[in-house]
Design an enzyme around this catalytic site. Structure first.
Site, mmCIF file in Angstrom:
data_model
loop_
_atom_site.group_PDB
_atom_site.id
_atom_site.type_symbol
_atom_site.label_atom_id
_atom_site.label_comp_id
_atom_site.label_asym_id
_atom_site.label_seq_id
_atom_site.Cartn_x
_atom_site.Cartn_y
_atom_site.Cartn_z
ATOM 1 N N CYS A 92 -1.407 0.736 7.369
ATOM 2 C CA CYS A 92 -2.846 0.443 7.515
ATOM 3 C C CYS A 92 -3.263 -0.818 6.756
ATOM 4 O O CYS A 92 -3.574 -1.842 7.369
ATOM 5 C CB CYS A 92 -3.688 1.630 7.031
ATOM 6 S SG CYS A 92 -3.453 3.136 7.996
ATOM 7 N N ARG A 93 -3.302 -0.753 5.421
ATOM 8 C CA ARG A 93 -3.888 -1.840 4.639
ATOM 9 C C ARG A 93 -2.966 -3.040 4.440
ATOM 10 O O ARG A 93 -3.376 -4.193 4.675
ATOM 11 C CB ARG A 93 -4.335 -1.314 3.266
ATOM 12 C CG ARG A 93 -5.479 -0.344 3.349
ATOM 13 C CD ARG A 93 -5.635 0.430 2.044
ATOM 14 N NE ARG A 93 -4.520 1.350 1.827
ATOM 15 C CZ ARG A 93 -4.321 2.069 0.745
ATOM 16 N NH1 ARG A 93 -5.166 1.936 -0.275
ATOM 17 N NH2 ARG A 93 -3.311 2.898 0.643
ATOM 18 N N SER A 94 -1.738 -2.808 3.973
ATOM 19 C CA SER A 94 -0.902 -3.974 3.631
ATOM 20 C C SER A 94 -0.450 -4.782 4.851
ATOM 21 O O SER A 94 -0.346 -6.013 4.740
ATOM 22 C CB SER A 94 0.269 -3.594 2.719
ATOM 23 O OG SER A 94 1.113 -2.646 3.297
ATOM 24 N N CYS A 139 0.871 -1.181 0.000
ATOM 25 C CA CYS A 139 0.000 0.000 0.000
ATOM 26 C C CYS A 139 0.907 1.230 0.000
ATOM 27 O O CYS A 139 2.085 1.129 -0.361
ATOM 28 C CB CYS A 139 -0.979 -0.030 1.171
ATOM 29 S SG CYS A 139 -0.209 -0.067 2.798
ATOM 30 N N ASN A 171 2.325 1.372 4.300
ATOM 31 C CA ASN A 171 2.622 0.095 4.969
ATOM 32 C C ASN A 171 2.336 0.155 6.474
ATOM 33 O O ASN A 171 3.012 -0.483 7.279
ATOM 34 C CB ASN A 171 4.075 -0.360 4.708
ATOM 35 C CG ASN A 171 4.372 -1.800 5.120
ATOM 36 O OD1 ASN A 171 5.487 -2.131 5.492
ATOM 37 N ND2 ASN A 171 3.396 -2.682 5.064
ATOM 38 N N ASP A 196 -8.021 3.703 0.944
ATOM 39 C CA ASP A 196 -7.104 4.159 1.992
ATOM 40 C C ASP A 196 -7.918 4.645 3.201
ATOM 41 O O ASP A 196 -8.661 5.624 3.092
ATOM 42 C CB ASP A 196 -6.263 5.303 1.410
ATOM 43 C CG ASP A 196 -5.216 5.803 2.381
ATOM 44 O OD1 ASP A 196 -5.260 5.415 3.565
ATOM 45 O OD2 ASP A 196 -4.362 6.579 1.947
HETATM 46 P P1 4NP Z 1 -1.766 2.741 4.051
HETATM 47 O O1 4NP Z 1 -2.413 4.102 4.637
HETATM 48 O O2 4NP Z 1 -1.233 3.086 2.697
HETATM 49 O O3 4NP Z 1 -2.929 1.812 3.991
HETATM 50 O O4 4NP Z 1 -0.691 2.322 5.047
HETATM 51 C C1 4NP Z 1 -1.698 5.300 4.739
HETATM 52 C C2 4NP Z 1 -0.830 5.493 5.778
HETATM 53 C C3 4NP Z 1 -0.148 6.700 5.890
HETATM 54 C C4 4NP Z 1 -0.354 7.687 4.952
HETATM 55 C C5 4NP Z 1 -1.228 7.477 3.897
HETATM 56 C C6 4NP Z 1 -1.896 6.285 3.795
HETATM 57 N N1 4NP Z 1 0.331 8.918 5.085
HETATM 58 O O5 4NP Z 1 0.055 9.840 4.269
HETATM 59 O O6 4NP Z 1 1.160 9.077 5.960
#
Ligand code: 4NP
Length: 172
Positions: A18-20, A13, A16, A129
């Site tokens: 939240c989702r992955s 994602c 790294n 996201d």
């Molecule tokens: P992820 O979510 O891609 O599912 O881990 C996010 C985590 C952090 C951010 C964006 C999306 N960020 O902008 O810091």
């Protein structure tokens, strides 16, 4: 043409956190339910490195824990060039992750990049996201990841049971 068997999967994602990490934990749990935890190498990474070294977002840790899955020991990392050789399958959570992965992929990388839900279920849908939203976003993301992980495990099992000649082994 027979495809190379998939033995290693990298979930990707943006951050790294939240989702992955959730996909990594849930897919490991789905494999374990099938006694297949040692048959695959599973990892996760982000296309961005802002959170490298961090544990998953507490909301991802909580929704996983609610379903008996502990992802708290994971540490975020950024995708590296060698991932494209080390992993047979590299699954992006959304279409922008897939675009970023294709831009990062070295020419000679052997790993195949695909959209997670599209590859697992045949429905080309993003895992959205949830970072800037509320807890309910994590509930929805968990459900999508759980369903796709089960579909992916089924798909891998079906592929593994097809002989190299490409003919189905079913006797039905
Ligand atoms: P992820 O979510 O891609 O599912 O881990 C996010 C985590 C952090 C951010 C964006 C999306 N960020 O902008 O810091």
């Amino acid at each position: 043409m027979s495809e190379k068997p998939v033995k290693s999967i990298l979930f990707v994602c943006l951050g790294n956190i939240c989702r992955s990490p959730l996909a990594e934990g849930v897919f490991r749990a789905v494999l374990a339910e099938r006694g297949l935890e040692d048959a695959y190498t599973i990892d996760s990474a982000g296309t961005g490195g802002w959170h490298a070294g961090s544990a998953p977002d507490p909301r991802s840790i909580d929704i996983a824990a609610l379903h008996g899955i502990d992802i708290s020991a994971q540490q975020a990392r950024k995708v590296v060039a060698s991932d494209f050789d080390s992993f047979d399958l590299i699954l992006g959570m959304d279409r922008s992750n897939v675009d970023d992965l294709n831009a990062l992929a070295p020419q000679q990388g052997s790993g195949r990049v695909a959209l997670f839900l599209g590859h697992a279920t045949g429905r080309a849908q993003d895992v959205p996201d949830p970072y800037y939203g509320g807890e309910d976003g994590f509930v929805a993301v968990y459900r999508m990841i759980r369903e796709a992980s089960e579909a992916l495990a089924e798909r891998l099992a079906a592929r593994a049971s097809v002989p190299l000649s490409g003919h189905a082994s079913s006797t039905m």
